[in-house]
Design a protein around this motif. Structure first.
Motif, PDB file in Angstrom:
ATOM      1  N   CYS A 129       7.611   5.254 -11.681  1.00 16.12           N
ATOM      2  CA  CYS A 129       6.999   5.393 -10.271  1.00 16.12           C
ATOM      3  C   CYS A 129       7.254   4.353  -9.269  1.00 16.12           C
ATOM      4  O   CYS A 129       7.488   4.559  -8.172  1.00 16.12           O
ATOM      5  N   MET A 130       6.845   3.136  -9.520  1.00 19.42           N
ATOM      6  CA  MET A 130       7.112   1.951  -8.745  1.00 19.42           C
ATOM      7  C   MET A 130       8.578   1.777  -8.648  1.00 19.42           C
ATOM      8  O   MET A 130       8.687   1.533  -7.374  1.00 19.42           O
ATOM      9  N   ASP A 131       9.509   1.817  -9.334  1.00 15.97           N
ATOM     10  CA  ASP A 131      10.808   1.709  -9.205  1.00 15.97           C
ATOM     11  C   ASP A 131      11.533   2.890  -8.140  1.00 15.97           C
ATOM     12  O   ASP A 131      12.032   2.402  -7.250  1.00 15.97           O
ATOM     13  N   LYS A 132      10.832   4.099  -8.562  1.00  9.09           N
ATOM     14  CA  LYS A 132      11.142   5.019  -7.653  1.00  9.09           C
ATOM     15  C   LYS A 132      10.735   4.966  -6.180  1.00  9.09           C
ATOM     16  O   LYS A 132      11.508   5.052  -5.032  1.00  9.09           O
ATOM     17  N   ALA A 133       9.706   4.290  -6.150  1.00 12.27           N
ATOM     18  CA  ALA A 133       8.880   4.322  -4.861  1.00 12.27           C
ATOM     19  C   ALA A 133       9.564   3.228  -3.901  1.00 12.27           C
ATOM     20  O   ALA A 133       9.857   3.421  -2.800  1.00 12.27           O
ATOM     21  N   LYS A 134       9.931   2.252  -4.746  1.00 12.26           N
ATOM     22  CA  LYS A 134      10.560   0.961  -4.232  1.00 12.26           C
ATOM     23  C   LYS A 134      11.948   1.579  -3.416  1.00 12.26           C
ATOM     24  O   LYS A 134      12.521   1.003  -2.332  1.00 12.26           O
ATOM     25  N   ALA A 135      12.652   2.273  -4.413  1.00 12.34           N
ATOM     26  CA  ALA A 135      13.849   2.767  -3.962  1.00 12.34           C
ATOM     27  C   ALA A 135      14.057   3.732  -2.822  1.00 12.34           C
ATOM     28  O   ALA A 135      14.661   3.523  -1.959  1.00 12.34           O
ATOM     29  N   GLU A 136      12.988   4.433  -2.754  1.00  9.45           N
ATOM     30  CA  GLU A 136      12.727   5.344  -1.650  1.00  9.45           C
ATOM     31  C   GLU A 136      12.457   4.580  -0.274  1.00  9.45           C
ATOM     32  O   GLU A 136      13.040   4.987   0.712  1.00  9.45           O
ATOM     33  N   TRP A 137      11.859   3.628  -0.394  1.00 15.66           N
ATOM     34  CA  TRP A 137      11.499   2.853   0.775  1.00 15.66           C
ATOM     35  C   TRP A 137      12.543   2.154   1.415  1.00 15.66           C
ATOM     36  O   TRP A 137      12.788   2.138   2.523  1.00 15.66           O
ATOM     37  N   ARG A 138      13.657   1.756   0.406  1.00 18.89           N
ATOM     38  CA  ARG A 138      15.111   1.164   1.033  1.00 18.89           C
ATOM     39  C   ARG A 138      15.660   2.317   1.811  1.00 18.89           C
ATOM     40  O   ARG A 138      16.349   2.259   2.438  1.00 18.89           O
ATOM     41  N   GLU A 155       0.799  -1.175  -0.129  1.00 17.62           N
ATOM     42  CA  GLU A 155      -0.239   0.047   0.130  1.00 17.62           C
ATOM     43  C   GLU A 155       0.754   1.348   0.031  1.00 17.62           C
ATOM     44  O   GLU A 155       0.518   2.162  -0.813  1.00 17.62           O
ATOM     45  N   ALA A 156       1.807   1.323   1.006  1.00 22.59           N
ATOM     46  CA  ALA A 156       2.929   2.474   0.753  1.00 22.59           C
ATOM     47  C   ALA A 156       3.514   2.583  -0.626  1.00 22.59           C
ATOM     48  O   ALA A 156       3.574   3.830  -1.123  1.00 22.59           O
ATOM     49  N   ILE A 157       4.123   1.504  -1.006  1.00 21.23           N
ATOM     50  CA  ILE A 157       4.570   1.642  -2.475  1.00 21.23           C
ATOM     51  C   ILE A 157       3.427   2.236  -3.306  1.00 21.23           C
ATOM     52  O   ILE A 157       3.828   3.167  -4.270  1.00 21.23           O
ATOM     53  N   ARG A 158       2.404   1.678  -3.480  1.00 23.06           N
ATOM     54  CA  ARG A 158       1.410   2.085  -4.459  1.00 23.06           C
ATOM     55  C   ARG A 158       1.077   3.635  -4.412  1.00 23.06           C
ATOM     56  O   ARG A 158       1.059   4.478  -5.206  1.00 23.06           O
ATOM     57  N   ARG A 170       2.685   5.995  -2.936  1.00 19.55           N
ATOM     58  CA  ARG A 170       3.994   6.730  -3.346  1.00 19.55           C
ATOM     59  C   ARG A 170       4.032   6.828  -4.867  1.00 19.55           C
ATOM     60  O   ARG A 170       4.121   8.143  -5.409  1.00 19.55           O
ATOM     61  N   ALA A 171       3.852   5.761  -5.554  1.00 21.95           N
ATOM     62  CA  ALA A 171       4.084   5.512  -6.937  1.00 21.95           C
ATOM     63  C   ALA A 171       2.977   6.707  -7.640  1.00 21.95           C
ATOM     64  O   ALA A 171       3.097   7.287  -8.469  1.00 21.95           O
ATOM     65  N   GLU A 172       1.738   6.360  -6.994  1.00 29.27           N
ATOM     66  CA  GLU A 172       0.732   7.258  -7.385  1.00 29.27           C
ATOM     67  C   GLU A 172       1.163   8.944  -7.288  1.00 29.27           C
ATOM     68  O   GLU A 172       0.825   9.786  -7.873  1.00 29.27           O
ATOM     69  N   GLU A 173       1.641   9.316  -6.224  1.00 24.15           N
ATOM     70  CA  GLU A 173       2.262  10.463  -5.865  1.00 24.15           C
ATOM     71  C   GLU A 173       2.945  11.181  -7.012  1.00 24.15           C
ATOM     72  O   GLU A 173       3.017  12.100  -7.564  1.00 24.15           O
ATOM     73  N   LEU A 174       4.128  10.149  -7.272  1.00 24.30           N
ATOM     74  CA  LEU A 174       4.884  10.475  -8.085  1.00 24.30           C
ATOM     75  C   LEU A 174       4.376  10.608  -9.628  1.00 24.30           C
ATOM     76  O   LEU A 174       4.812  11.396 -10.653  1.00 24.30           O
ATOM     77  N   SER A 175       3.550   9.778 -10.137  1.00 16.07           N
ATOM     78  CA  SER A 175       3.042   9.865 -11.372  1.00 16.07           C
ATOM     79  C   SER A 175       2.048  11.242 -11.592  1.00 16.07           C
ATOM     80  O   SER A 175       1.984  11.395 -12.918  1.00 16.07           O
ATOM     81  N   SER A 176       1.710  11.749 -10.475  1.00 15.29           N
ATOM     82  CA  SER A 176       1.064  12.962 -10.613  1.00 15.29           C
ATOM     83  C   SER A 176       1.918  14.340 -11.216  1.00 15.29           C
ATOM     84  O   SER A 176       1.511  15.237 -11.712  1.00 15.29           O
ATOM     85  N   LEU A 177       3.337  13.961 -11.122  1.00 18.24           N
ATOM     86  CA  LEU A 177       4.267  14.724 -11.685  1.00 18.24           C
ATOM     87  C   LEU A 177       4.372  14.761 -13.231  1.00 18.24           C
ATOM     88  O   LEU A 177       5.024  15.562 -13.741  1.00 18.24           O
ATOM     89  N   PHE A 178       3.871  13.635 -13.731  1.00 16.37           N
ATOM     90  CA  PHE A 178       4.007  13.402 -15.238  1.00 16.37           C
ATOM     91  C   PHE A 178       2.533  14.076 -15.853  1.00 16.37           C
ATOM     92  O   PHE A 178       1.569  13.831 -15.334  1.00 16.37           O
TER      93      PHE A 178
END
Length: 86
Positions: free
Chosen positions: A77-86, A29-32, A34-42
């Protein structure tokens, strides 16, 4: 006494499984989110993306461009969200 300890061990193992399950759900849920937040930038669609980036105007040539663009943005966005999680 031995039987009681076996039940305690089994209950502990089951509790750990549930903890892992809930941790995975929270992670997903956290990854999804964050990915949605990032996708709003595009830009929302491929036409806007191509208009703001003329070198990508070839994307407008196919009917499947919108789906491909959405998949592309989602993966980024999913890859970036996963990288931020780490």
């Amino acid at each position: 006494m031995l039987l009681e300890s076996n039940y305690a061990i089994a209950e502990d193992v089951e509790a750990r499984r549930w903890d892992q399950h809930y941790a995975q759900i929270n992670y997903d849920e956290a990854i999804r989110d964050r990915a949605e937040e990032l996708s709003s930038l595009f830009p929302d669609d491929v036409e806007m993306f191509a208009a703001s980036n003329p070198s990508y105007s070839f994307l407008l040539a196919t009917d499947d461009a919108q789906d491909a663009y959405a998949d592309f943005i989602d993966r980024i966005c999913m890859d970036k969200a996963k990288a931020e999680w780490r």
